[in-house]
Write a protein that holds these residues in place. Structure first.
Motif, PDB file in Angstrom:
ATOM      1  N   PRO A  29       0.834  -1.206   0.000  1.00 62.33           N
ATOM      2  CA  PRO A  29       0.000   0.000   0.000  1.00 62.33           C
ATOM      3  C   PRO A  29       0.869   1.256   0.000  1.00 62.33           C
ATOM      4  N   LEU A  30       0.448   2.266  -0.763  1.00 57.69           N
ATOM      5  CA  LEU A  30       1.195   3.522  -0.825  1.00 57.69           C
ATOM      6  C   LEU A  30       1.072   4.265   0.502  1.00 57.69           C
ATOM      7  N   PRO A  31       2.176   4.860   0.995  1.00 55.30           N
ATOM      8  CA  PRO A  31       2.097   5.615   2.246  1.00 55.30           C
ATOM      9  C   PRO A  31       1.214   6.841   2.062  1.00 55.30           C
ATOM     10  N   THR A  32       0.460   7.170   3.064  1.00 55.64           N
ATOM     11  CA  THR A  32      -0.412   8.344   3.010  1.00 55.64           C
ATOM     12  C   THR A  32       0.020   9.350   4.058  1.00 55.64           C
ATOM     13  N   ASN A  33       0.054  10.638   3.657  1.00 55.69           N
ATOM     14  CA  ASN A  33       0.359  11.706   4.587  1.00 55.69           C
ATOM     15  C   ASN A  33      -0.955  12.342   5.016  1.00 55.69           C
ATOM     16  N   PRO A  34      -1.301  12.217   6.281  1.00 52.69           N
ATOM     17  CA  PRO A  34      -2.576  12.788   6.714  1.00 52.69           C
ATOM     18  C   PRO A  34      -2.564  14.306   6.590  1.00 52.69           C
ATOM     19  N   MET A  35      -3.719  14.851   6.324  1.00 54.29           N
ATOM     20  CA  MET A  35      -3.882  16.296   6.229  1.00 54.29           C
ATOM     21  C   MET A  35      -3.532  16.953   7.560  1.00 54.29           C
ATOM     22  N   LYS A  36      -2.652  17.944   7.518  1.00 49.03           N
ATOM     23  CA  LYS A  36      -2.283  18.696   8.714  1.00 49.03           C
ATOM     24  C   LYS A  36      -3.158  19.946   8.802  1.00 49.03           C
ATOM     25  N   HIS A  37      -3.729  20.156   9.974  1.00 46.15           N
ATOM     26  CA  HIS A  37      -4.599  21.306  10.174  1.00 46.15           C
ATOM     27  C   HIS A  37      -3.852  22.372  10.968  1.00 46.15           C
ATOM     28  N   ILE A  38      -3.681  23.535  10.349  1.00 42.83           N
ATOM     29  CA  ILE A  38      -3.003  24.666  10.987  1.00 42.83           C
ATOM     30  C   ILE A  38      -4.053  25.710  11.325  1.00 42.83           C
ATOM     31  N   ILE A  39      -4.209  26.018  12.593  1.00 42.63           N
ATOM     32  CA  ILE A  39      -5.126  27.094  12.999  1.00 42.63           C
ATOM     33  C   ILE A  39      -4.291  28.323  13.350  1.00 42.63           C
ATOM     34  N   ILE A  40      -4.644  29.448  12.771  1.00 42.13           N
ATOM     35  CA  ILE A  40      -3.998  30.729  13.079  1.00 42.13           C
ATOM     36  C   ILE A  40      -5.052  31.626  13.705  1.00 42.13           C
ATOM     37  N   ILE A  41      -4.769  32.131  14.902  1.00 40.92           N
ATOM     38  CA  ILE A  41      -5.711  33.025  15.583  1.00 40.92           C
ATOM     39  C   ILE A  41      -5.222  34.456  15.429  1.00 40.92           C
ATOM     40  N   GLY A  42      -6.094  35.324  14.917  1.00 38.92           N
ATOM     41  CA  GLY A  42      -5.737  36.735  14.821  1.00 38.92           C
ATOM     42  C   GLY A  42      -5.951  37.280  13.430  1.00 38.92           C
ATOM     43  N   GLY A  43      -6.756  38.339  13.313  1.00 37.57           N
ATOM     44  CA  GLY A  43      -7.061  38.934  12.021  1.00 37.57           C
ATOM     45  C   GLY A  43      -6.371  40.254  11.783  1.00 37.57           C
ATOM     46  N   SER A  44      -5.151  40.383  12.306  1.00 34.23           N
ATOM     47  CA  SER A  44      -4.390  41.606  12.062  1.00 34.23           C
ATOM     48  C   SER A  44      -3.059  41.236  11.411  1.00 34.23           C
ATOM     49  N   PHE A  45      -2.033  42.044  11.600  1.00 34.97           N
ATOM     50  CA  PHE A  45      -0.780  41.878  10.867  1.00 34.97           C
ATOM     51  C   PHE A  45      -0.158  40.498  11.056  1.00 34.97           C
ATOM     52  N   ALA A  46      -0.054  40.019  12.286  1.00 34.83           N
ATOM     53  CA  ALA A  46       0.612  38.741  12.539  1.00 34.83           C
ATOM     54  C   ALA A  46      -0.129  37.581  11.885  1.00 34.83           C
ATOM     55  N   GLY A  47      -1.422  37.482  12.129  1.00 34.25           N
ATOM     56  CA  GLY A  47      -2.195  36.357  11.624  1.00 34.25           C
ATOM     57  C   GLY A  47      -2.364  36.364  10.120  1.00 34.25           C
ATOM     58  N   ILE A  48      -2.776  37.499   9.561  1.00 39.01           N
ATOM     59  CA  ILE A  48      -3.026  37.599   8.121  1.00 39.01           C
ATOM     60  C   ILE A  48      -1.754  37.333   7.328  1.00 39.01           C
ATOM     61  N   SER A  49      -0.657  37.986   7.709  1.00 41.65           N
ATOM     62  CA  SER A  49       0.591  37.850   6.960  1.00 41.65           C
ATOM     63  C   SER A  49       1.129  36.428   7.029  1.00 41.65           C
ATOM     64  N   THR A  50       1.045  35.809   8.193  1.00 40.61           N
ATOM     65  CA  THR A  50       1.556  34.452   8.346  1.00 40.61           C
ATOM     66  C   THR A  50       0.741  33.469   7.517  1.00 40.61           C
ATOM     67  N   ALA A  51      -0.568  33.614   7.499  1.00 41.20           N
ATOM     68  CA  ALA A  51      -1.422  32.733   6.693  1.00 41.20           C
ATOM     69  C   ALA A  51      -1.047  32.833   5.216  1.00 41.20           C
ATOM     70  N   HIS A  52      -0.936  34.056   4.710  1.00 36.57           N
ATOM     71  CA  HIS A  52      -0.572  34.232   3.297  1.00 36.57           C
ATOM     72  C   HIS A  52       0.803  33.643   3.009  1.00 36.57           C
ATOM     73  N   ARG A  53       1.744  33.868   3.876  1.00 30.49           N
ATOM     74  CA  ARG A  53       3.105  33.386   3.625  1.00 30.49           C
ATOM     75  C   ARG A  53       3.169  31.860   3.586  1.00 30.49           C
ATOM     76  N   ILE A  54       2.477  31.194   4.499  1.00 29.62           N
ATOM     77  CA  ILE A  54       2.464  29.728   4.487  1.00 29.62           C
ATOM     78  C   ILE A  54       1.814  29.226   3.201  1.00 29.62           C
ATOM     79  N   LEU A  55       0.680  29.799   2.834  1.00 28.35           N
ATOM     80  CA  LEU A  55      -0.024  29.368   1.631  1.00 28.35           C
ATOM     81  C   LEU A  55       0.836  29.555   0.380  1.00 28.35           C
ATOM     82  N   LYS A  56       1.518  30.667   0.282  1.00 29.88           N
ATOM     83  CA  LYS A  56       2.342  30.941  -0.887  1.00 29.88           C
ATOM     84  C   LYS A  56       3.589  30.060  -0.925  1.00 29.88           C
ATOM     85  N   GLN A  57       4.289  29.959   0.208  1.00 33.38           N
ATOM     86  CA  GLN A  57       5.537  29.204   0.234  1.00 33.38           C
ATOM     87  C   GLN A  57       5.305  27.706   0.108  1.00 33.38           C
TER      88      GLN A  57
END
Length: 410
Positions: A29-57
């Protein structure tokens, strides 16, 4: 038995006895990588910028499956860098200060990111669950969100309910800002309490806008304005404020504030002087938004204790960045630097690679606008030219609001 029947029987027996020799083994059977759930709390500079950076990188460097859930009390991003000028009516339209957060993430696949409007009210670090009140008011429907990684970027709040930072909801912040604008408009005497960067900028903005039409005081219990900054920077700030006719009182604290029948307030100073004001604007200090975090993870002032990886000590998979952490002073420069590092480390972790430690900055820096034409600041011990600070901060960077919300400037 006919010869044909005999041949058929022998052929069937042959296949039965030799079938296993011709069957290929089943692949593992092929190995499976389970979906990792990242929760970011905060809708200002720290939270918004970090979410975008992870998604892009992550989209460029790893195929590991993950999903980000961004939890924000606010429906809109608040450009609070402009707050010292926004306290005056007519300076900015709403869309220059507030933009919808969810709109900024519509460019990503829905399976990758979700924006939840709600307030974090509890964290179970053992069970890896975040408790969220989805109405954002601390009461009502609760949701338990399970995480693999939790990034806390809930920032800080201004004391005394001043709208220099979010007050817990977009509507609440807007209403408080509009209310303060109306009070500024009708006031003839305004006292600004606290001579840190926010107090200096507000006093400078008020005097620069209204001139002799309003009397502006700036009180500080410290011995100098911008205390803790290079002496030359403090002296320059004082001279520019005085040039704008701000009445600066250092080494002076307010002992009592008495409400008068006509709605004004009488302030008694530590030197026995009495000042009657139409409006008092406190600007001293911030408090971290960490009330939902268990006490064992906080220092004496409520900041979240982190290690050299920005990881919360003794809490597996939990990180804290920006104003809410004890890594560095609450300042935009440090928030952005930590966000950049956090995103890099999260992508490394998703890729099965070793994260790298964060280097705490040893160089202090600051830039403050004083009126629309003045300013001062420093980078380390080097004093920045006032004209340069004024030019860079002329618009208070409001043109970067949309690009911050949609991540295009990162």
């Amino acid at each position: 038995m006919s010869l044909q029947s005999l041949q058929s029987l022998l052929l069937a027996t042959f296949h039965l006895l030799t079938a296993n020799y011709f069957l290929l083994p089943s692949p593992p059977p092929l190995p499976t990588n389970p979906m990792k759930h990242i929760i970011i709390i905060g809708g200002s500079f720290a939270g918004i910028s970090t979410a975008h950076r992870i998604l892009k990188q992550a989209s460029k460097t790893t195929a590991a499956p993950f999903k980000i859930t961004l939890v924000s009390r606010d429906t809109h991003f608040y450009w609070n860098i402009a707050a010292p000028r926004a306290v005056m009516p007519g300076q900015f339209e709403d869309e220059k200060l507030f933009l919808p957060i969810a709109e900024g993430f519509k460019g990503y696949p829905a399976v990758r990111v979700e924006v939840v409007v709600g307030e974090a009210v509890g964290v179970d670090v053992e069970g890896k669950e975040l408790e969220v009140c989805v109405d954002g008011a601390g009461v009502g429907e609760k949701r338990m969100l399970r995480y693999d990684f939790l990034i806390v970027g809930t920032g800080s709040s201004s004391r005394e309910g001043m709208p220099f930072k979010s007050l817990g909801s977009t509507e609440g912040t807007r209403e408080a800002l509009r209310g303060l604008q109306e009070r500024v408009k009708g006031a003839e005497t305004i006292v600004v309490l606290g001579a840190g960067p926010t107090g200096v900028e507000i006093a400078g903005e008020l005097s620069g806008e209204y001139g002799a039409a309003k009397k502006i005081y700036l009180f500080s219990r410290a011995a100098a304005v911008l205390e803790g900054r290079p002496a030359s920077v403090s002296q320059t700030a004082l001279k520019q404020l005085q040039k704008l006719n701000v009445d600066v009182r250092v080494s002076t604290s307010i002992e009592t504030i008495t409400d008068l029948p006509d709605g004004r307030q009488e302030l008694t100073t530590s030197k026995g002087e009495k000042v009657v004001a139409d409006l008092c604007i406190p600007t001293y200090g911030v408090q971290p938004n960490s009330s939902y975090v268990p006490a064992q993870f906080l220092d004496a002032n409520g900041f979240i204790k982190v290690d050299e990886y920005l990881a919360v000590r003794n809490a597996d998979g939990v990180f804290a960045i920006g104003d809410v952490s004890d890594a560095e002073p609450p300042q935009f420069w440090f928030v952005d630097k930590q966000s950049l590092h956090m995103a890099k480390n999260m992508v490394l972790t998703l890729s099965g690679k070793t994260p790298v430690p964060y280097k705490v900055s040893t160089t202090g820096m600051m830039g403050v606008q004083i009126g629309k034409k003045g300013g001062t600041g420093h980078f380390g011990s080097f004093k920045l030219p006032g004209w340069l600070v004024a030019m860079l901060r002329k618009s208070l960077f409001v043109e970067n609001l949309a690009r911050t919300v949609d991540g295009s400037m990162l």
